[in-house]
Enzyme design. Structure first.
Site, mmCIF file in Angstrom:
data_model
loop_
_atom_site.group_PDB
_atom_site.id
_atom_site.type_symbol
_atom_site.label_atom_id
_atom_site.label_comp_id
_atom_site.label_asym_id
_atom_site.label_seq_id
_atom_site.Cartn_x
_atom_site.Cartn_y
_atom_site.Cartn_z
ATOM 1 N N TYR A 1 -1.237 5.647 3.876
ATOM 2 C CA TYR A 1 -1.731 6.969 3.470
ATOM 3 C C TYR A 1 -1.882 7.939 4.637
ATOM 4 O O TYR A 1 -1.666 9.130 4.488
ATOM 5 C CB TYR A 1 -3.105 6.838 2.784
ATOM 6 C CG TYR A 1 -3.030 6.168 1.431
ATOM 7 C CD1 TYR A 1 -2.752 6.913 0.292
ATOM 8 C CD2 TYR A 1 -3.214 4.798 1.295
ATOM 9 C CE1 TYR A 1 -2.664 6.310 -0.958
ATOM 10 C CE2 TYR A 1 -3.126 4.191 0.048
ATOM 11 C CZ TYR A 1 -2.849 4.948 -1.072
ATOM 12 O OH TYR A 1 -2.752 4.355 -2.305
ATOM 13 N N ARG B 1 3.689 -2.126 -10.494
ATOM 14 C CA ARG B 1 2.725 -2.949 -9.762
ATOM 15 C C ARG B 1 1.348 -2.745 -10.388
ATOM 16 O O ARG B 1 0.817 -1.637 -10.358
ATOM 17 C CB ARG B 1 2.710 -2.539 -8.287
ATOM 18 C CG ARG B 1 1.656 -3.216 -7.456
ATOM 19 C CD ARG B 1 1.770 -2.835 -5.973
ATOM 20 N NE ARG B 1 0.726 -3.477 -5.213
ATOM 21 C CZ ARG B 1 -0.408 -2.891 -4.814
ATOM 22 N NH1 ARG B 1 -0.628 -1.616 -5.077
ATOM 23 N NH2 ARG B 1 -1.319 -3.568 -4.149
ATOM 24 N N GLU C 1 -4.974 -5.262 -0.062
ATOM 25 C CA GLU C 1 -5.838 -4.729 0.981
ATOM 26 C C GLU C 1 -7.078 -5.575 1.253
ATOM 27 O O GLU C 1 -8.215 -5.112 1.050
ATOM 28 C CB GLU C 1 -6.256 -3.296 0.642
ATOM 29 C CG GLU C 1 -5.088 -2.352 0.462
ATOM 30 C CD GLU C 1 -5.502 -0.877 0.416
ATOM 31 O OE1 GLU C 1 -6.711 -0.609 0.332
ATOM 32 O OE2 GLU C 1 -4.622 -0.020 0.501
ATOM 33 N N GLN D 1 -9.428 0.087 -12.069
ATOM 34 C CA GLN D 1 -9.284 1.540 -11.961
ATOM 35 C C GLN D 1 -8.742 2.189 -13.226
ATOM 36 O O GLN D 1 -8.921 3.389 -13.413
ATOM 37 C CB GLN D 1 -8.387 1.882 -10.770
ATOM 38 C CG GLN D 1 -9.002 1.452 -9.446
ATOM 39 C CD GLN D 1 -8.171 1.861 -8.238
ATOM 40 O OE1 GLN D 1 -7.299 1.124 -7.806
ATOM 41 N NE2 GLN D 1 -8.425 3.043 -7.716
ATOM 42 N N TRP E 1 1.357 5.587 -5.523
ATOM 43 C CA TRP E 1 -0.022 5.468 -5.997
ATOM 44 C C TRP E 1 -0.455 6.856 -6.408
ATOM 45 O O TRP E 1 -0.561 7.704 -5.550
ATOM 46 C CB TRP E 1 -0.964 4.913 -4.912
ATOM 47 C CG TRP E 1 -2.337 4.744 -5.498
ATOM 48 C CD1 TRP E 1 -3.342 5.673 -5.543
ATOM 49 C CD2 TRP E 1 -2.824 3.580 -6.179
ATOM 50 N NE1 TRP E 1 -4.418 5.173 -6.215
ATOM 51 C CE2 TRP E 1 -4.127 3.897 -6.615
ATOM 52 C CE3 TRP E 1 -2.278 2.322 -6.477
ATOM 53 C CZ2 TRP E 1 -4.907 2.967 -7.334
ATOM 54 C CZ3 TRP E 1 -3.059 1.423 -7.184
ATOM 55 C CH2 TRP E 1 -4.357 1.754 -7.598
ATOM 56 N N HIS F 1 -7.268 -7.314 -6.922
ATOM 57 C CA HIS F 1 -7.437 -5.937 -6.450
ATOM 58 C C HIS F 1 -8.937 -5.617 -6.583
ATOM 59 O O HIS F 1 -9.336 -4.755 -7.343
ATOM 60 C CB HIS F 1 -6.556 -4.990 -7.257
ATOM 61 C CG HIS F 1 -6.300 -3.662 -6.582
ATOM 62 N ND1 HIS F 1 -5.035 -3.155 -6.370
ATOM 63 C CD2 HIS F 1 -7.151 -2.730 -6.070
ATOM 64 C CE1 HIS F 1 -5.114 -1.974 -5.765
ATOM 65 N NE2 HIS F 1 -6.399 -1.693 -5.586
ATOM 66 N N GLU G 1 2.032 1.075 -1.845
ATOM 67 C CA GLU G 1 1.242 2.249 -2.214
ATOM 68 C C GLU G 1 1.500 3.366 -1.218
ATOM 69 O O GLU G 1 1.533 3.146 -0.011
ATOM 70 C CB GLU G 1 -0.278 1.995 -2.183
ATOM 71 C CG GLU G 1 -0.812 1.216 -3.335
ATOM 72 C CD GLU G 1 -2.332 1.010 -3.254
ATOM 73 O OE1 GLU G 1 -3.049 1.869 -2.689
ATOM 74 O OE2 GLU G 1 -2.800 -0.020 -3.747
ATOM 75 N N ASN H 1 0.671 -0.647 2.320
ATOM 76 C CA ASN H 1 0.107 0.582 1.776
ATOM 77 C C ASN H 1 -0.100 1.555 2.921
ATOM 78 O O ASN H 1 -0.706 1.205 3.936
ATOM 79 C CB ASN H 1 -1.244 0.322 1.100
ATOM 80 C CG ASN H 1 -1.108 -0.507 -0.165
ATOM 81 O OD1 ASN H 1 0.009 -0.813 -0.592
ATOM 82 N ND2 ASN H 1 -2.221 -0.870 -0.755
HETATM 83 C C1 PNW Z 1 -6.260 1.904 -1.662
HETATM 84 N N1 PNW Z 1 -9.938 3.386 3.405
HETATM 85 O O1 PNW Z 1 -7.588 2.001 -1.312
HETATM 86 C C2 PNW Z 1 -6.311 1.011 -2.881
HETATM 87 O O2 PNW Z 1 -5.407 -0.054 -2.871
HETATM 88 C C3 PNW Z 1 -6.318 1.745 -4.165
HETATM 89 O O3 PNW Z 1 -6.996 0.990 -5.125
HETATM 90 C C4 PNW Z 1 -6.912 3.137 -3.975
HETATM 91 O O4 PNW Z 1 -7.103 3.810 -5.167
HETATM 92 C C5 PNW Z 1 -5.982 3.893 -3.048
HETATM 93 O O5 PNW Z 1 -5.769 3.188 -1.827
HETATM 94 C C6 PNW Z 1 -6.463 5.300 -2.725
HETATM 95 O O6 PNW Z 1 -7.687 5.257 -2.057
HETATM 96 C C7 PNW Z 1 -8.092 2.373 -0.104
HETATM 97 O O7 PNW Z 1 -11.134 3.763 3.371
HETATM 98 C C8 PNW Z 1 -9.436 2.747 -0.098
HETATM 99 O O8 PNW Z 1 -9.300 3.325 4.477
HETATM 100 C C9 PNW Z 1 -10.049 3.064 1.071
HETATM 101 C C10 PNW Z 1 -9.313 3.029 2.240
HETATM 102 C C11 PNW Z 1 -7.987 2.658 2.242
HETATM 103 C C12 PNW Z 1 -7.380 2.341 1.057
#
Ligand code: PNW
Length: 464
Positions: free
Chosen positions: A294, A77, A164, A20, A416, A119, A369, A292
């Protein structure tokens, strides 16, 4: 929520990943990974973006370390690119030297190196030989791990095997929205297993070759909520929890796949790729479990008649990542949303940490993250005002503190991301950085969130 103080020694860090940010895709003997192939295939990424140049971190690493030092970070990280250090199954010294310099540069600045071995950038030659659905890939991963852990050893404070594996298995081999873009449900479950196995093999390598280092893995655990209080919706939650969370937590922490996962997916595969002893191999004790977080996930049992939502936020693929769970529907959630379309719900952070603490009371945890993509506002004087990111971070950091108050053993938090970067299928369109990258000049500019994070790290307390 302002004024919240964190435990002494709580670690504030930032996270990135090799493909990335590094660019330099063909420099110094690096071989192609599945993400080079995928991003160079027309139609796979937004605007056909690739990681060829990215943030050019491969050449600007010293400047980036200086930014981290100014931010006052306690840890960084990053991930190591397998095809850069071990292309064709042979050590590439120039690639190893890059990470060796990076690690020394971190140590010189008093920043703990937290290195992830994988990764998502599988060497293309290993995908050509079958990829994660074949067992040999796990064995090759063990060899690569031995090479790089042997080279960097205890200079790396924490070795993380995988980032992940959920994404690698299900987005890579079932929905196909990530590299290598295959849509084969049975292969995705075989990938799940070989990622678990590879985790255990590499974990043993770390224990042997870097006994003073900590061992971890990073999982994107899902917080799954039912649409109603019905038994059917509760069962939908159970099934997605098995695929998303317990498929990894089971082998890695408890040494066994959950029986309901095997039963739920029996029509897809008989799991005959699991050999005697594999699950125990996967269960290498972890010093810290990386999490992680979100967003949250909302599910219901599908009645087979009403229109489906399929709002699982995993892109526009016609193929579901949720192997064998066609009768579970994913519902849209109340906003607000980030630029990824992910709903913002800090309560999920607290809930997830408390669940892990309840199930594994002695397992230290780390948020490896958390962060958000937004359309940042750049003013004519060059300042970047990202109020929504500051608000997102403030509320999620507070949610981590709430979990600590209630007993969860959380050791640190990594935002992140340090820099705007190649956001996989979304290319450079979605920006997660607390530092903005101008992709024409590659200059770095602190966003308001970087200044905010600097204060957080300096005071170990939430700024007003
Ligand atoms: C994570 N989803 O990615 C990764 O660890 C990172 O590389 C990425 O940039 C970051 O979160 C933001 O997206 C994900 O579709 C990508 O559920 C997709 C998913 C979850 C995490």
């Amino acid at each position: 929520m302002t004024g919240r103080v964190f435990p002494p020694g709580f670690l504030w860090g930032s996270a990135t990943a090799a493909y990335q940010i590094e660019g330099a895709a063909r420099a110094d003997g690096r071989a192609p990974s599945i993400w080079d192939t995928y991003s160079h295939t027309p139609g796979r990424t937004l605007n056909s973006d690739t990681g060829d140049v990215a943030a050019d971190h491969y050449h600007r690493w010293a400047e980036d370390l200086d930014h981290m030092a100014r931010l006052g970070l306690g840890a960084y990280r990053f991930s190591i690119s397998w095809p850069r250090v071990f292309p064709g199954g042979r050590r590439n010294q120039r690639g190893v030297d890059f990470y060796s310099r990076l690690v020394d540069g971190l140590l010189e600045r008093g920043i703990r190196p937290v290195a992830t071995l994988y990764h998502w950038d599988l060497p293309q030659e290993l995908e050509d030989a079958g990829g994660w659905p074949v067992r040999d890939t796990a064995l090759r991963f063990g060899e690569y791990a031995a090479e790089i852990v042997g080279a960097l050893g205890d200079r790396v404070h924490t070795w993380t095997t995988f980032n992940e594996p959920w994404c690698s298995a299900y987005l890579g081999y079932a929905s196909g929205v990530h590299a290598p873009g295959r849509t084969e449900p049975a292969a995705a479950l075989a990938a799940v297993h070989h990622l678990n196995l590879a985790h255990g093999l590499a974990g043993r390598v770390v224990r042997e070759l870097a006994p003073a280092a900590e061992l971890s893995v990073t999982l994107n655990l899902h917080v799954i909520r039912p649409a109603s209080g019905s038994d059917a919706d509760a069962d939908a939650v159970r099934r997605i929890d098995a695929l998303a969370n317990r498929a990894f937590l089971g082998p890695m922490l408890d040494g066994a796949y959950p029986a309901d996962l095997l039963a739920d997916t029996a029509k897809v595969t008989d799991w005959s790729f699991v050999r005697d002893g594999d699950e125990r191999t996967a269960a290498v004790p972890l010093d810290v479990l990386g999490v992680n977080y979100y967003s949250t996930t909302l599910v219901r049992a599908w009645d087979g008649v009403s229109p489906r939502s399929d709002a699982d936020g995993h892109g526009r693929s016609a193929h579901s990542p949720w192997v064998g769970a066609q009768d579970v529907d994913f519902l849209p959630q109340p906003g607000p949303y980030t630029a990824m379309g992910w709903n913002i719900d800090p309560s999920g952070m607290t809930e997830l940490l408390l669940r892990l603490h309840a199930e594994h009371p002695d397992q230290p945890l780390m948020i490896t993250e958390n962060g958000a993509a937004f359309d940042d506002v750049v003013t004519p004087d060059g300042a970047v005002h990202d109020d929504r990111r500051v608000d997102y971070l403030r509320r999620h950091v507070d949610a981590v503190g709430a979990a600590i108050d209630r007993g969860a053993d959380v050791r640190g938090y990594f935002v992140w991301s340090l820099l705007d970067n190649f956001e996989w299928a979304y290319g450079y369109d979605r920006r997660f950085g607390i530092i903005r990258i101008d992709y024409d000049t590659l200059t770095r500019t602190w966003k308001d969130s970087a200044h905010w994070y600097q204060r957080l790290a300096a005071t170990n307390a939430l700024p007003d």
